[in-house]
Enzyme design. Structure first.
Site, PDB file in Angstrom:
ATOM      1  CG  HIS A 161      -2.133   0.846   1.064  1.00 53.24           C
ATOM      2  ND1 HIS A 161      -2.304   2.008   1.759  1.00 53.24           N
ATOM      3  CD2 HIS A 161      -3.209   0.737   0.257  1.00 53.24           C
ATOM      4  CE1 HIS A 161      -3.455   2.568   1.408  1.00 53.24           C
ATOM      5  NE2 HIS A 161      -4.021   1.814   0.493  1.00 53.24           N
ATOM      6  CG  HIS A 182      -5.548   5.881  -2.724  1.00 51.65           C
ATOM      7  ND1 HIS A 182      -4.243   5.531  -2.498  1.00 51.65           N
ATOM      8  CD2 HIS A 182      -6.312   5.051  -1.980  1.00 51.65           C
ATOM      9  CE1 HIS A 182      -4.214   4.539  -1.625  1.00 51.65           C
ATOM     10  NE2 HIS A 182      -5.451   4.215  -1.299  1.00 51.65           N
ATOM     11  CG  HIS A 191      -7.765  -0.383  -2.602  1.00 53.43           C
ATOM     12  ND1 HIS A 191      -7.658   0.702  -3.451  1.00 53.43           N
ATOM     13  CD2 HIS A 191      -6.990  -0.097  -1.526  1.00 53.43           C
ATOM     14  CE1 HIS A 191      -6.867   1.610  -2.879  1.00 53.43           C
ATOM     15  NE2 HIS A 191      -6.451   1.162  -1.717  1.00 53.43           N
ATOM     16  CG  HIS A 313     -11.824   4.767   1.381  1.00 50.77           C
ATOM     17  ND1 HIS A 313     -11.007   5.788   0.928  1.00 50.77           N
ATOM     18  CD2 HIS A 313     -11.004   3.750   1.725  1.00 50.77           C
ATOM     19  CE1 HIS A 313      -9.747   5.386   0.985  1.00 50.77           C
ATOM     20  NE2 HIS A 313      -9.724   4.145   1.464  1.00 50.77           N
ATOM     21  CG  HIS A 317      -8.273   5.260   5.613  1.00 48.62           C
ATOM     22  ND1 HIS A 317      -7.179   4.456   5.823  1.00 48.62           N
ATOM     23  CD2 HIS A 317      -8.893   4.761   4.521  1.00 48.62           C
ATOM     24  CE1 HIS A 317      -7.141   3.503   4.892  1.00 48.62           C
ATOM     25  NE2 HIS A 317      -8.179   3.660   4.083  1.00 48.62           N
ATOM     26  CG  PHE A 334      -3.077   6.608   1.336  1.00 53.70           C
ATOM     27  CD1 PHE A 334      -4.255   6.032   1.772  1.00 53.70           C
ATOM     28  CD2 PHE A 334      -3.147   7.645   0.419  1.00 53.70           C
ATOM     29  CE1 PHE A 334      -5.494   6.495   1.321  1.00 53.70           C
ATOM     30  CE2 PHE A 334      -4.372   8.104  -0.041  1.00 53.70           C
ATOM     31  CZ  PHE A 334      -5.541   7.529   0.411  1.00 53.70           C
ATOM     32  CG  HIS A 347      -9.539  -0.984   1.659  1.00 53.33           C
ATOM     33  ND1 HIS A 347      -9.873  -0.377   0.472  1.00 53.33           N
ATOM     34  CD2 HIS A 347      -8.929  -0.043   2.418  1.00 53.33           C
ATOM     35  CE1 HIS A 347      -9.467   0.878   0.500  1.00 53.33           C
ATOM     36  NE2 HIS A 347      -8.890   1.108   1.668  1.00 53.33           N
TER      37      HIS A 347
HETATM   38 CU1  C2O Z   1      -5.586   2.382  -0.408  1.00 56.65          CU
HETATM   39 CU2  C2O Z   1      -8.236   2.885   2.125  1.00 56.65          CU
HETATM   40  O1  C2O Z   1      -6.731   3.023   1.044  1.00 56.65           O
END
Ligand code: C2O
Length: 534
Positions: A161, A182, A191, A313, A317, A334, A347
């Site tokens: 990642h 992203h 992902h 999403h 995070h 990230f 995810h």
């Molecule tokens: Cu690649 Cu939720 O991030």
């Protein structure tokens, strides 16, 4: 000394279901990704299989004629050999997140599917499956220690990642441009493949081909907190680098508005936000997925992302990242997000959102047909090569039915206490069937309520918001001449079968739970019959 054994993969970004992939589809590009100079260790190297994603997909045949869409510049996979420094903003990180390199890259062919993996909601996982997930993460953490260059190790997986998201990988042929997975239409596909291999590595380490990642069901009120399994401090699923104020049972706030403290309002906000990003706001596929991103484009940034990525999403995070750390590590940045085991379950739910969105009817086309989307490709290591897949031991019904009596032994049943009974299904596997409780004799003067569950291993009769709940029987007290009534209860099982994977089973365990005045109920018999055709 064997060289690293590598394979490339055929993958297309529209791969919602593996079965839709054409393993030998025509390709518009030939990539040569050389990855030399990898670590070579006797006896271990052949266990690392590197995969290249090439986008040979259905629809590719139209490529040449479709000049309107075709710049024919799909994003190419990175060259691991030229992986470099990762950044947060302009700040170089002193973490090396580059993967091991390798010389040989082959096409990845989707392996045959013998048994479906079923991802389940983390908050509903039974203890055996939680234990299994813990064990898988532990094994990956152990690989870190045994061989830090093993691409299956927990840190190496987390670094995937970092490398793809924080500028360590450059675009091949455009060294000045970072790859960024992203903020574009590649967000969901990248992902999905990332989790695909992560899950396969775990399944392989566990020797359980049915292993599936649990998803963190944050779109449902019951999932709107960190699942408990991630919060046990002595577990492999725990990560100390999280916002301590937001440990369960703190309610996840997708609006990131900490002035609101009423959980009912927070949950209501969350559900509205979910509606907006899934249904209300997107007016095109790229609204939801993210904007176009092709070879030679500057790395996309936050505003280019889709409604889902930028909404729920990102909120998850941000909500759980640890404010004590400079860059909100772990899940709050990230480069470090993959160090938190909860990231993969987060995810898994993002991946689920893609599927759900795709299935919701809308007045715009959901499929992106641009060949630059379809042909984008990535590079991953897969799990260890294994012998042909084994069948998993049949879990549920064997365990569940231990000590449970068959219908003949139990009925007629005076419903004094919760009763479990084994009932034969007329058809094996999924089917359109109806559960019939027949000749239910009830005392008309009494209020009566009982509930019925199928294959319920959790035994939580107070929770009817679960897939195992088949339905209930309610009678209001009424005055008629006769003291008793006689009736049948018919519960359609079609949806329930779909929700609780009962493929291959020829019987089910039915649990009947008396709630009010069970002693005034006698049930004559029980059976499952085929649903009458409409
Ligand atoms: Cu690649 Cu939720 O991030």
């Amino acid at each position: 000394m064997t060289s690293l054994q590598l394979s490339c993969m055929v993958l297309g970004t529209t791969a919602h279901k593996p079965s839709r992939l054409l393993p030998n589809a025509r390709r518009s590009h030939r990539f040569h990704v050389s990855c030399s100079g990898g670590p070579e260790e006797e006896g271990k190297v052949d266990r690392r299989n590197m995969l290249l994603g090439l986008g040979g997909m259905y629809g590719v045949a139209n490529l040449a004629s479709d000049t309107k869409l075709a710049r024919a510049d799909p994003l190419l996979p990175p060259d691991f050999k030229s992986c470099g420094v990762a950044y947060v903003g302009e700040d170089p990180l002193d973490v090396n997140c580059c993967p091991p390199t390798s010389d040989v890259i082959k096409d990845y062919k989707l392996p045959p599917v013998h048994r479906l993996r079923v991802r389940r909601a983390a908050h509903r996982l039974n203890l055996a499956n939680v234990a299994k997930y813990k064990r898988a993460v532990k094994m990956m953490r152990d690989l870190d220690v045994a061989d830090p260059t093993d691409p299956r190790g927990f840190s190496q997986q987390a670094n995937i990642h970092c490398a793809y998201c924080n500028g360590a990988h450059d675009q091949v042929g455009h060294e000045e441009l970072d790859i960024q997975v992203h903020f574009s239409w590649l967000f969901f596909p990248f992902h999905r493949w990332y989790l695909y291999f992560y899950e396969r590595i775990m399944a392989d380490l566990l020797k359980d081909p049915t292993f599936a990642l649990p998803y963190w069901n944050w779109d449902h009120p019951k999932g709107m907190q960190l699942p408990w399994m991630f919060d046990e401090e002595d577990s492999s699923l725990y990560d100390p680098n999280r916002n301590q104020d937001r440990r369960p049972p703190a309610v996840l706030n997708l609006a990131l508005n900490s002035t609101i403290t009423d959980p009912v309002q927070i949950i209501s906000n969350n559900l509205s936000l979910m509606y907006n990003e899934m249904i209300g706001t997107p007016a095109s596929a790229t609204d939801f997925m993210g904007k176009a991103y092709r070879d030679g484009d500057a790395p996309p940034t936050y505003p280019d992302g889709g409604t889902s990525e930028k909404g729920s999403h990102t909120a998850v995070h941000a909500w759980f990242g640890d404010p004590r750390n400079e860059y909100n590590e772990d899940i709050g940045n990230f480069y470090s997000a993959g160090r938190d085991p909860a990231f993969y379950s987060h995810h898994a739910n993002v991946d689920r959102m893609w599927t759900i969105w795709n299935d919701i009817p809308a007045d715009y086309p959901k499929a992106i047909t641009d060949p630059d989307y379809l042909n984008a490709s990535f590079l991953f290591y897969d799990e260890t090569k294994q012998l042909p897949p084994r069948r998993a031991a049949a879990v549920n019904i064997q365990d569940l039915s231990k000590g449970v009596k068959t219908a003949e032994k139990v009925f007629p049943l005076k419903l004094r206490k919760t009763t479990r009974v084994l009932v034969a299904k007329p058809t094996v596997g999924k089917a359109d069937e109806v559960l019939v409780l027949e000749n239910i004799v009830t005392d008309n003067r009494k209020l009566i309520k009982f509930d019925v569950f199928v294959n319920d291993e959790d035994d939580k009769p107070e929770e009817v918001d679960r897939a195992e709940y088949a339905g209930g029987f309610t009678q209001l007290p009424h005055r008629v001449k006769a003291k008793n009534s006689v009736s049948d209860l018919r519960l359609n099982l079609k949806q329930l079968y779909e929700n609780i994977n009962i493929a291959d089973d020829d019987k089910v365990v039915v649990t009947i739970v008396p709630l009010i005045n069970g002693e005034a109920v006698t049930i004559g018999g029980i059976k499952i019959v085929e649903a009458p055709s409409a």
